[in-house]
Design a protein around this motif. Structure first.
Motif, PDB file in Angstrom:
ATOM      1  N   GLN A  11      35.203  28.781  36.673  1.00  0.00           N
ATOM      2  CA  GLN A  11      36.492  28.224  36.266  1.00  0.00           C
ATOM      3  C   GLN A  11      36.426  26.704  36.166  1.00  0.00           C
ATOM      4  O   GLN A  11      36.887  26.104  35.187  1.00  0.00           O
ATOM      5  CB  GLN A  11      37.570  28.631  37.263  1.00  0.00           C
TER       6      GLN A  11
ATOM      7  N   ARG B  64      39.053  36.264  33.586  1.00  0.00           N
ATOM      8  CA  ARG B  64      40.437  35.883  33.899  1.00  0.00           C
ATOM      9  C   ARG B  64      40.509  34.481  34.486  1.00  0.00           C
ATOM     10  O   ARG B  64      41.430  33.713  34.192  1.00  0.00           O
ATOM     11  CB  ARG B  64      41.040  36.898  34.871  1.00  0.00           C
ATOM     12  N   SER B  65      39.512  34.135  35.278  1.00  0.00           N
ATOM     13  CA  SER B  65      39.485  32.819  35.901  1.00  0.00           C
ATOM     14  C   SER B  65      39.315  31.711  34.871  1.00  0.00           C
ATOM     15  O   SER B  65      40.036  30.704  34.896  1.00  0.00           O
ATOM     16  CB  SER B  65      38.361  32.760  36.940  1.00  0.00           C
TER      17      SER B  65
ATOM     18  N   SER C  82      42.317  31.126  32.565  1.00  0.00           N
ATOM     19  CA  SER C  82      43.458  30.456  33.192  1.00  0.00           C
ATOM     20  C   SER C  82      43.428  28.946  32.987  1.00  0.00           C
ATOM     21  O   SER C  82      44.466  28.282  33.156  1.00  0.00           O
ATOM     22  CB  SER C  82      43.500  30.776  34.692  1.00  0.00           C
TER      23      SER C  82
END
Length: 348
Positions: A154, A206-207, A210
């Motif tokens: 991320q 998903r990280s 974001s």
């Protein structure tokens, strides 16, 4: 209608043609600090001058220990961002778009004191594929370490966005960490990261999503099949890819193998040998795909596009051989091309 020179759009990314420069490690970070230098600047900008629609920078690690070798690129610290911004800016000036491949080598981290992976299953590679001819014994990651690596993906992605990249590619192929977690032959964990082979990849996706603006597409490179004896087949990778699509992947960059020494099943050694896998992903998942694998012949690359096997074609060794491959290919296929005015006397 000839396809190779036509524009392509996905989300907020608009490409002037369908040609992608595939990521290829240069092993040229002499200071071992993960920061691109003048070699990388010239290497990537010259392909922008050469007419490439989308350039994907080589595998760039989220942590120093996750590099294949200490001479590889990294994005684990904010101090590394300016050198990438310099490349992105100059690529844009020359009419191309640019992405970066974010990754962790896992058990294939050759210079790590001890590589890590989902399990402690030793990695294997052909001697010519490694710096030292062999891979070290890996150890299995703890749950806490897995969660930390997800955060590192991320953070690296956030830095890539700050550097101005037009797209991000996650390296989920060729036996690196994301691939290792999705492979039944490599991942023998008994916890949730072994029971669900898509879980690590889904959480990484998903990280990173974001911290990505909505209009920036996320690409994932994936190995459609494995070549080791007992390796997974196409149905397995597509099932995993369905989970990745739901998590936020916008484009699949479809390759094969790389997980170990091939067994009875060998990789193809002919132009376009991986294109059928790209077509299978495109048909099953109903989403854009990048075809790759010995597409150096412009006629073969064009056929993959015009036959609707792939939406984009990625060229690797062909661009190492010829920085102006894209201009030459478009000219060969369409009969006309618009080079930089400085080269108009010879490429037209």
């Amino acid at each position: 209608m000839k396809t190779i020179g036509t524009p392509y759009e996905v989300k907020g990314l608009t490409l002037k043609n369908r040609i992608v420069m595939a990521p290829m490690c240069q092993y040229s970070v002499e200071k071992e600090d993960g920061i691109p230098n003048d070699w990388h600047f010239v290497h990537y900008v010259s392909r922008a001058v050469g007419g490439t629609g989308l350039i994907i920078m080589e595998m760039t690690s989220v942590t120093p220990e996750g590099r294949i070798t200490n001479q590889d690129l990294g994005l684990w610290d904010d101090s590394q961002i300016p050198a990438y911004q310099r490349i992105v800016s100059e690529v844009h000036k020359n009419g191309a778009k640019i992405g970066i491949q974010i990754a962790h080598a896992g058990r294939k981290a050759e210079d790590a004191v001890q590589p890590v992976g989902p399990s402690n299953i030793a990695g294997e590679a052909l001697p010519e594929e490694t710096k030292n001819g062999s891979l070290k014994q890996s150890r299995a990651l703890t749950i806490d370490e897995i969660q930390e690596i997800i955060k590192q993906f991320q953070a690296a992605t956030r830095r890539a966005v700050d550097a101005g990249f037009d797209t991000i590619e996650l390296h989920g192929a060729h036996g690196y960490l994301l691939h290792q977690f999705m492979s039944p032959s490599i991942n023998n964990r008994t916890d949730e990261y072994g029971q669900d082979l898509s879980k690590f990849g889904v959480e990484v996706i998903r990280s990173v999503k974001s911290v990505m603006p909505e209009d920036i597409p996320l690409i994932m490179r994936i190995s459609a099949i494995e070549y080791i004896d007992g390796g997974y087949k196409l149905d397995h990778s597509i099932q995993i890819a369905e989970q990745f699509k739901e998590a936020g992947v916008d484009i699949f960059h479809v390759s094969t193998g790389g997980e170990g020494i091939p067994g009875s099943l060998k990789p193809g050694n002919f132009p376009g040998y991986q294109v059928p896998f790209a077509r299978a992903f495109k048909e099953k998942l109903k989403m854009p795909v990048i075809g790759v694998g010995m597409l150096n012949n412009p006629q073969v690359a064009e056929s993959a596009l015009s036959n609707n096997d792939a939406d984009l074609v990625a060229v690797a060794r062909g661009m190492l051989n010829d920085p102006y491959w894209s201009l030459h290919a478009i000219k060969e296929i369409t009969g006309k091309v618009t080079p930089p005015f400085q080269y108009g006397r010879s490429i037209r």
